[in-house]
Design a protein around this motif. Sequence first.
Motif, PDB file in Angstrom:
ATOM      1  N   SER A 118     -21.513  12.071  -8.827  1.00  0.00           N
ATOM      2  CA  SER A 118     -20.381  12.918  -9.218  1.00  0.00           C
ATOM      3  C   SER A 118     -19.110  12.349  -8.603  1.00  0.00           C
ATOM      4  O   SER A 118     -19.148  11.643  -7.592  1.00  0.00           O
ATOM      5  N   ARG A 119     -17.998  12.675  -9.236  1.00  0.00           N
ATOM      6  CA  ARG A 119     -16.708  12.268  -8.698  1.00  0.00           C
ATOM      7  C   ARG A 119     -16.557  12.725  -7.250  1.00  0.00           C
ATOM      8  O   ARG A 119     -16.088  11.990  -6.377  1.00  0.00           O
ATOM      9  N   LYS A 120     -16.972  13.943  -6.998  1.00  0.00           N
ATOM     10  CA  LYS A 120     -16.836  14.532  -5.653  1.00  0.00           C
ATOM     11  C   LYS A 120     -17.587  13.688  -4.613  1.00  0.00           C
ATOM     12  O   LYS A 120     -17.060  13.373  -3.550  1.00  0.00           O
ATOM     13  N   LYS A 121     -18.797  13.343  -4.956  1.00  0.00           N
ATOM     14  CA  LYS A 121     -19.579  12.545  -3.995  1.00  0.00           C
ATOM     15  C   LYS A 121     -19.020  11.137  -3.853  1.00  0.00           C
ATOM     16  O   LYS A 121     -19.118  10.524  -2.795  1.00  0.00           O
ATOM     17  N   GLN A 122     -18.465  10.604  -4.951  1.00  0.00           N
ATOM     18  CA  GLN A 122     -17.861   9.270  -4.856  1.00  0.00           C
ATOM     19  C   GLN A 122     -16.735   9.271  -3.825  1.00  0.00           C
ATOM     20  O   GLN A 122     -16.657   8.399  -2.957  1.00  0.00           O
ATOM     21  N   ILE A 123     -15.885  10.300  -3.910  1.00  0.00           N
ATOM     22  CA  ILE A 123     -14.757  10.388  -2.979  1.00  0.00           C
ATOM     23  C   ILE A 123     -15.260  10.588  -1.546  1.00  0.00           C
ATOM     24  O   ILE A 123     -14.797   9.932  -0.607  1.00  0.00           O
ATOM     25  N   LYS A 124     -16.240  11.450  -1.420  1.00  0.00           N
ATOM     26  CA  LYS A 124     -16.804  11.717  -0.088  1.00  0.00           C
ATOM     27  C   LYS A 124     -17.407  10.442   0.522  1.00  0.00           C
ATOM     28  O   LYS A 124     -17.248  10.166   1.710  1.00  0.00           O
ATOM     29  N   LEU A 125     -18.077   9.680  -0.321  1.00  0.00           N
ATOM     30  CA  LEU A 125     -18.690   8.436   0.151  1.00  0.00           C
ATOM     31  C   LEU A 125     -17.624   7.476   0.676  1.00  0.00           C
ATOM     32  O   LEU A 125     -17.788   6.852   1.736  1.00  0.00           O
ATOM     33  N   LEU A 126     -16.528   7.364  -0.060  1.00  0.00           N
ATOM     34  CA  LEU A 126     -15.440   6.479   0.383  1.00  0.00           C
ATOM     35  C   LEU A 126     -14.867   6.964   1.719  1.00  0.00           C
ATOM     36  O   LEU A 126     -14.510   6.157   2.583  1.00  0.00           O
ATOM     37  N   GLU A 127     -14.794   8.259   1.880  1.00  0.00           N
ATOM     38  CA  GLU A 127     -14.303   8.803   3.153  1.00  0.00           C
ATOM     39  C   GLU A 127     -15.246   8.434   4.307  1.00  0.00           C
ATOM     40  O   GLU A 127     -14.805   8.044   5.387  1.00  0.00           O
ATOM     41  N   LEU A 128     -16.522   8.567   4.028  1.00  0.00           N
ATOM     42  CA  LEU A 128     -17.499   8.201   5.066  1.00  0.00           C
ATOM     43  C   LEU A 128     -17.362   6.726   5.444  1.00  0.00           C
ATOM     44  O   LEU A 128     -17.425   6.358   6.621  1.00  0.00           O
ATOM     45  N   ALA A 129     -17.177   5.885   4.429  1.00  0.00           N
ATOM     46  CA  ALA A 129     -17.062   4.439   4.677  1.00  0.00           C
ATOM     47  C   ALA A 129     -15.871   4.147   5.581  1.00  0.00           C
ATOM     48  O   ALA A 129     -15.936   3.286   6.469  1.00  0.00           O
TER      49      ALA A 129
END
Lengths: 478, 478
Positions: free
Chosen positions: B254-265
């Motif tokens: 999902s878009r939401k998880k994509q953004i969250k993943l980038l934040e984690l990175a």
Amino acid sequence: MLNINLKEDSSSALYLQLYKELKDKIKSELEVDTKLPPIRKLAAAVGVNPATVVRAYDMLADEELIYKKVGSGSFVAPDRKIIQSKNREDMLKHGQIKLAESINFASAAPSTDLFPVEDFKYAINQVLERDQGEAFSYQKSQGFLPLRKSIRKYFTKRGINSSLNQIQVVSGAQQAIDIISKILLDYKDQIIVEDPTYFGALQAFNSRKADIKSVKMEQDGADLEEMESYLKKNEIKFFFTMQNFQNPTGINWSRKKQIKLLELAAKYDFYIIEDDILSDLYYDQKRVNNLKEYDEQGRVIYIKSFSKVFMPGLRLAFIVLPETLLPEMLEAKYATDISSGGLTQRAFDYYLREGLLDKHISLQRDLFQKRYKLMKNQITEHLPKEIKITFEITGGLYFWIKLPENRDAQEIYEKAAQKGVVFSPGYLFSINKKYSNYFRLSFAAVDDQQIKRGIVILRDVYNDFRGTADNYDYSPLL
Amino acid sequence: MLNINLKEDSSSALYLQLYKELKDKIKSELEVDTKLPPIRKLAAAVGVNPATVVRAYDMLADEELIYKKVGSGSFVAPDRKIIQSKNREDMLKHGQIKLAESINFASAAPSTDLFPVEDFKYAINQVLERDQGEAFSYQKSQGFLPLRKSIRKYFTKRGINSSLNQIQVVSGAQQAIDIISKILLDYKDQIIVEDPTYFGALQAFNSRKADIKSVKMEQDGADLEEMESYLKKNEIKFFFTMQNFQNPTGINWSRKKQIKLLELAAKYDFYIIEDDILSDLYYDQKRVNNLKEYDEQGRVIYIKSFSKVFMPGLRLAFIVLPETLLPEMLEAKYATDISSGGLTQRAFDYYLREGLLDKHISLQRDLFQKRYKLMKNQITEHLPKEIKITFEITGGLYFWIKLPENRDAQEIYEKAAQKGVVFSPGYLFSINKKYSNYFRLSFAAVDDQQIKRGIVILRDVYNDFRGTADNYDYSPLL
């Protein structure tokens, strides 16, 4: 206006024809910063659609042969600006451009005009006709079976016997070295290489964090006493060697040392990686022998590449493996790139079966033999006596040149490069930046005139350094 | 029964050990046409998983050391017949036919009849006409410049912006993964992968001795809470992900998880390797988004392969790299195989510029969409309700199927294979042989009739196991 003629009935598209004509003109007659004709004007003059001209210009721009100025048109690209550029990407390109203009004693790859393009094109089309989509499907990781069969036959004729299972197709000798390292090397494993040796191999071994020992090269092969004294105290995984026309020294291993090396491998239990790139290029009467021919115990991992006698851009090579390594090899090739390209494998198989490879290599041998003789003569005749060909060589593509101890090949390199002559400085071929007073002089990518001119330029550059600009030997460069 | 001993503590995988032992016996003591032990029997006798035996047998079959007879097992291959066979091509076809006769739900590569052979042949010939020998010379390690330009343009249209420097040409996605591992991974470095994930990637990471942690996949992407709790205590080099139509689950992030993943990175300082093989194959109205589109900090290493929507045997893929990794990339590509094949790069460039790739992909999307619908219907209609499609998917090439907990997909696999239907058992997609009750069902290489027939065969095989051979649902196979 440029004089350009296109053929309506050619199999080549109009914009491609136009692109080629323009490219030729840019390379041969047009000055840097010359303005190209405006699109509509050229289109009208040549009798094509303006879109055709746009496409041709776009391709030239993509290759940076021309540049565009908004509002004023397209111009022939200035190489010089590129050279001054700091940008890394441009630097690389700079390398390419310099090579095209210069006398290239650095490259060990033959120049493109020697490639059998028409024959290979024929092979490609035959194969596409025959195999259709199969040519573009995944191949088996071990390689296209008929190719493995035809290359096996080819090897057998040269005294290298193996089962079909033992033959692995890879994408060039560099990949062979990389994959074998993957199979054999664990972190900090010890290996031995020849000293000097091929830098691409060193890069692959370093990437696996190998602990690399090197053994000095002599006229008839590596110093095996030095090697054995090391083997007595250390356990190694393998020894990496080029047995014929070694890179960069050009030497051949003697039969005696080949046998002794195999004995050492058995006694101290290690593999030998034999990288065979040049053994086809022997210039005295008889062919040379590969170590693999004498390998009765399955110690030798034999790598065969035709890049230097055929076409390097194909990216194709072969490994003959000891049976024991086969499963690991399949797994490693899969994990590396699944398989080598299908069309390339099939076309090369066709080429091989038609007997075309043997013919081509034979032509190359004759050609390079002439260059070898010429270069040897030029070196002996023109270079000062204190610059020596380090070893006697009887084949291959280069000479390993030794300067007096206090001279730095890198300094000469820089001065020579400014005059358009490049070669490979010695430090590239060692693990610890040795050989600062050596360099490798290759005749793979130069014609007779370039050999003559290049050696004289080298002499002049060297003499400038020596502080004795002796011009007594100057001869017209024709 | 054969006398076979495997070592649990060997560095060689059990199936490789088994393969080697069997091979030795075939070569030394077993007569031609000898029947090999049934898979479960041998597995029990040797003390391994049946899957291990299957893999060993598969390797032997690939080497034509054994042959399989549907319904009766595997036999030692008759060398003599093979040798006597005059026609090599027949042999090949024999191999091919065997595949063609079976219903292949295992392969995620499109069948060869879908390849645009004529168009690509035209591209090859145009390029050979244009470039002559240059098409077969060494290319730059970074790739053929015009191709890098045309693919950059292609990416830009899809929201992926990069400089030309950031684009590296490689020989397929597997090589991309391998080379990136070479650059980023040191001995014992920690990484995270999706669970389940692509086994080829696991092989590459294992080959660099990575310490691999996996994070569970959910309908909308990996479980990021699980990931973060790991990140709090561990330092990782990268996370390996397929954001669209993930292999094998088929899910989209999902878009939401994509953004969250980038934040984690950004927060925990690691790279993300996005392996994009299938994002072109979306079957509902709108295209899907790649993570790389949202990558503002240069955390995402984007791999793009067209193998599954074009022609896998080309061995060509692209990496869009963060600027910082460029020098290491060039060195690693050089040490791996110097450069990718010249002709392939040039022909693909031509094909791309002519707009043919977009057209072809669009055709493939329509075709696979139909198969996707058909297969989904057939599964829902014919398979028992206890067999489930694990996730809702809207594109790609496969379904991730879940059996009841106590069922073993490998058992079904063996029975189904005897009836000519193959698929990919779930354990292949995990680092620790989980997912024994899952399997991946691909519709890339099967036509409508095969889908219909194959699903019914699977149903029957499954019901046989269940002990309830209910035939009420039987329908004519047309």
